[in-house]
Design a protein around this motif. Structure first.
Motif, PDB file in Angstrom:
ATOM      1  N   ARG A  29       4.091  -8.639  -2.472  1.00  0.00           N
ATOM      2  CA  ARG A  29       4.413  -7.211  -2.525  1.00  0.00           C
ATOM      3  C   ARG A  29       3.746  -6.538  -3.718  1.00  0.00           C
ATOM      4  O   ARG A  29       3.328  -5.384  -3.646  1.00  0.00           O
ATOM      5  CB  ARG A  29       5.929  -7.051  -2.598  1.00  0.00           C
ATOM      6  CG  ARG A  29       6.397  -5.607  -2.674  1.00  0.00           C
ATOM      7  CD  ARG A  29       7.864  -5.572  -3.013  1.00  0.00           C
ATOM      8  NE  ARG A  29       8.373  -4.211  -3.078  1.00  0.00           N
ATOM      9  CZ  ARG A  29       9.492  -3.880  -3.687  1.00  0.00           C
ATOM     10  NH1 ARG A  29      10.214  -4.795  -4.290  1.00  0.00           N
ATOM     11  NH2 ARG A  29       9.903  -2.626  -3.695  1.00  0.00           N
ATOM     12  N   GLU A  30       3.652  -7.272  -4.820  1.00  0.00           N
ATOM     13  CA  GLU A  30       3.098  -6.654  -6.024  1.00  0.00           C
ATOM     14  C   GLU A  30       1.578  -6.547  -5.995  1.00  0.00           C
ATOM     15  O   GLU A  30       0.962  -6.122  -6.972  1.00  0.00           O
ATOM     16  CB  GLU A  30       3.558  -7.408  -7.276  1.00  0.00           C
ATOM     17  CG  GLU A  30       5.059  -7.522  -7.432  1.00  0.00           C
ATOM     18  CD  GLU A  30       5.849  -6.254  -7.137  1.00  0.00           C
ATOM     19  OE1 GLU A  30       5.269  -5.151  -7.106  1.00  0.00           O
ATOM     20  OE2 GLU A  30       7.069  -6.352  -6.917  1.00  0.00           O
ATOM     21  N   SER A  31       0.968  -6.919  -4.857  1.00  0.00           N
ATOM     22  CA  SER A  31      -0.439  -6.564  -4.679  1.00  0.00           C
ATOM     23  C   SER A  31      -0.615  -5.054  -4.677  1.00  0.00           C
ATOM     24  O   SER A  31      -1.729  -4.538  -4.792  1.00  0.00           O
ATOM     25  CB  SER A  31      -0.980  -7.149  -3.373  1.00  0.00           C
ATOM     26  OG  SER A  31      -0.263  -6.664  -2.251  1.00  0.00           O
ATOM     27  N   SER A  32       0.504  -4.334  -4.593  1.00  0.00           N
ATOM     28  CA  SER A  32       0.478  -2.876  -4.754  1.00  0.00           C
ATOM     29  C   SER A  32      -0.133  -2.476  -6.090  1.00  0.00           C
ATOM     30  O   SER A  32      -0.627  -1.354  -6.240  1.00  0.00           O
ATOM     31  CB  SER A  32       1.898  -2.307  -4.640  1.00  0.00           C
ATOM     32  OG  SER A  32       2.730  -2.820  -5.665  1.00  0.00           O
ATOM     33  N   ILE A  33      -0.120  -3.393  -7.055  1.00  0.00           N
ATOM     34  CA  ILE A  33      -0.723  -3.099  -8.361  1.00  0.00           C
ATOM     35  C   ILE A  33      -2.217  -2.826  -8.215  1.00  0.00           C
ATOM     36  O   ILE A  33      -2.765  -1.914  -8.849  1.00  0.00           O
ATOM     37  CB  ILE A  33      -0.487  -4.274  -9.337  1.00  0.00           C
ATOM     38  CG1 ILE A  33       0.994  -4.332  -9.715  1.00  0.00           C
ATOM     39  CG2 ILE A  33      -1.340  -4.134 -10.586  1.00  0.00           C
ATOM     40  CD1 ILE A  33       1.340  -5.492 -10.595  1.00  0.00           C
ATOM     41  N   ILE A  34      -2.890  -3.634  -7.385  1.00  0.00           N
ATOM     42  CA  ILE A  34      -4.315  -3.418  -7.174  1.00  0.00           C
ATOM     43  C   ILE A  34      -4.540  -2.050  -6.535  1.00  0.00           C
ATOM     44  O   ILE A  34      -5.439  -1.292  -6.914  1.00  0.00           O
ATOM     45  CB  ILE A  34      -4.912  -4.532  -6.295  1.00  0.00           C
ATOM     46  CG1 ILE A  34      -4.638  -5.912  -6.921  1.00  0.00           C
ATOM     47  CG2 ILE A  34      -6.397  -4.309  -6.091  1.00  0.00           C
ATOM     48  CD1 ILE A  34      -5.278  -6.135  -8.255  1.00  0.00           C
TER      49      ILE A  34
ATOM     50  N   VAL B 130       0.838  -1.206   0.000  1.00  0.00           N
ATOM     51  CA  VAL B 130       0.000   0.000   0.000  1.00  0.00           C
ATOM     52  C   VAL B 130       0.869   1.250   0.000  1.00  0.00           C
ATOM     53  O   VAL B 130       0.636   2.204  -0.760  1.00  0.00           O
ATOM     54  CB  VAL B 130      -0.940  -0.006   1.229  1.00  0.00           C
ATOM     55  CG1 VAL B 130      -1.694   1.307   1.335  1.00  0.00           C
ATOM     56  CG2 VAL B 130      -1.916  -1.180   1.143  1.00  0.00           C
ATOM     57  N   THR B 131       1.901   1.253   0.843  1.00  0.00           N
ATOM     58  CA  THR B 131       2.784   2.407   0.936  1.00  0.00           C
ATOM     59  C   THR B 131       3.533   2.623  -0.374  1.00  0.00           C
ATOM     60  O   THR B 131       3.727   3.765  -0.820  1.00  0.00           O
ATOM     61  CB  THR B 131       3.788   2.206   2.091  1.00  0.00           C
ATOM     62  OG1 THR B 131       3.074   1.831   3.265  1.00  0.00           O
ATOM     63  CG2 THR B 131       4.567   3.466   2.369  1.00  0.00           C
ATOM     64  N   HIS B 132       3.941   1.529  -1.005  1.00  0.00           N
ATOM     65  CA  HIS B 132       4.678   1.619  -2.268  1.00  0.00           C
ATOM     66  C   HIS B 132       3.814   2.222  -3.372  1.00  0.00           C
ATOM     67  O   HIS B 132       4.271   3.087  -4.125  1.00  0.00           O
ATOM     68  CB  HIS B 132       5.161   0.229  -2.688  1.00  0.00           C
ATOM     69  CG  HIS B 132       6.083   0.242  -3.846  1.00  0.00           C
ATOM     70  ND1 HIS B 132       5.642   0.302  -5.145  1.00  0.00           N
ATOM     71  CD2 HIS B 132       7.434   0.243  -3.924  1.00  0.00           C
ATOM     72  CE1 HIS B 132       6.672   0.311  -5.973  1.00  0.00           C
ATOM     73  NE2 HIS B 132       7.772   0.276  -5.255  1.00  0.00           N
ATOM     74  N   ALA B 133       2.570   1.764  -3.466  1.00  0.00           N
ATOM     75  CA  ALA B 133       1.674   2.337  -4.475  1.00  0.00           C
ATOM     76  C   ALA B 133       1.473   3.827  -4.231  1.00  0.00           C
ATOM     77  O   ALA B 133       1.396   4.630  -5.178  1.00  0.00           O
ATOM     78  CB  ALA B 133       0.330   1.611  -4.451  1.00  0.00           C
ATOM     79  N   GLY B 134       1.426   4.214  -2.948  1.00  0.00           N
ATOM     80  CA  GLY B 134       1.238   5.620  -2.617  1.00  0.00           C
ATOM     81  C   GLY B 134       2.385   6.489  -3.079  1.00  0.00           C
ATOM     82  O   GLY B 134       2.173   7.551  -3.688  1.00  0.00           O
TER      83      GLY B 134
END
Length: 281
Positions: free
Chosen positions: A240-245, A14-18
């Motif tokens: 970790r790549e759930s950040s894509i969603i 979540v933080t990474h997507a942000g």
């Protein structure tokens, strides 16, 4: 992978997507990444007196990772210049987990068991679905796709390099502090050379949001590095790549890009994949 490790990695996602959304929102990509990279440098230098040095065996990996991260930032800037956030981010992140699985099997001797392998495959199917949905109904932007794919390759390589390095470091906090300190000076130095006297004026309007992005970037990767000392690299990469969603949701809400039912289905596949990886743990 334990629930605690999974929670840490999901928080990192979540933080990474942000912070990626912040980087995309700053129109001048060199300005944005100067703030994020330079902010990481400041955080790393501030942490070093408290963390000490990583063990000697970690330094070759740390230095190699710093070089790979610089290439990653350059390619990510290029992919954000050329493509939409909802297209560039899923492709860049979605190509990494399967590559990590292969590279980790070769260099870290980590071959996932049946449950973990099934979880990785299902998660990657979901991530690929999000990436392909980003290409729907339009002529492919091949330069943007190429930059995003190259970004994904650098992600896979630095994930394995850092996974091995942080395990040899004796301290994930020392490793992340020195990683930020070593790699963080390059982009600001290039920006200073390129923009010279214009740089302070260009940075000022975005300073707060850019430094927030830097803090989010460091926090996200620190969580991932800690998790890599507790579980195998490939499941962590997939999770970790759930950040894509999250990135797709940010693209829909902030950048007014469509989310769509296929992305909901892709998110469902990802959730099932996460469940299988947890069962493996």
């Amino acid at each position: 992978m334990t629930p605690l490790v999974a929670t840490a990695v999901l928080t990192a996602a979540v933080t990474h997507a942000g912070w990626n959304a912040i980087a995309h929102r700053i129109t001048d990509k060199l300005v944005g990444f100067t703030l994020i990279s330079g902010g990481g440098l400041l955080i790393g230098l501030a942490a070093v007196p408290f963390t000490g040095f990583p063990a000697a065996g970690a330094w070759p990996y740390l230095l190699a990772s710093s070089a790979i991260h610089i290439a990653y930032y350059a390619l990510l800037m290029q992919s954000f210049r050329l493509g939409d956030f909802g297209q560039a981010y899923p492709i860049a992140r979605g190509t990494a987990p399967l590559l990590v699985t292969v590279i980790a099997a070769v260099f870290a001797h980590e071959v996932p068991d049946g449950w973990a392998a099934a979880g990785i495959v299902l998660s990657c199917a979901g991530l690929t679905g999000v990436a392909l949905w980003g290409l729907r109904g339009r002529r492919p932007n091949w330069p943007a796709i190429g930059a995003a794919l190259a970004t994904g390759l650098t992600i896979a390589v630095y994930t394995v390099v850092d996974g091995i390095g942080v395990r040899a470091s004796g301290s994930p906090l020392a490793y992340i502090a020195w990683l930020m300190a070593v790699q963080g000076a390059v982009i600001p130095a290039y920006a200073l050379y390129r923009l010279r006297g214009e740089l302070p004026g260009l940075l000022r309007p975005f300073a707060r949001i850019g430094l927030l992005g830097a803090a989010m970037s460091v926090a996200a990767y620190a969580l991932v590095l800690w998790a890599q000392t507790k579980a195998e690299l490939a499941p962590i990469a997939a999770l970790r790549e759930s950040s894509i969603i999250v990135g797709a949701a940010i693209g829909a809400v902030v950048f007014k890009e469509r989310f769509g039912l296929p992305r909901v289905a892709a998110a469902g596949l990802l959730v099932v994949g996460i469940g299988l990886m947890l069962r493996s743990g």
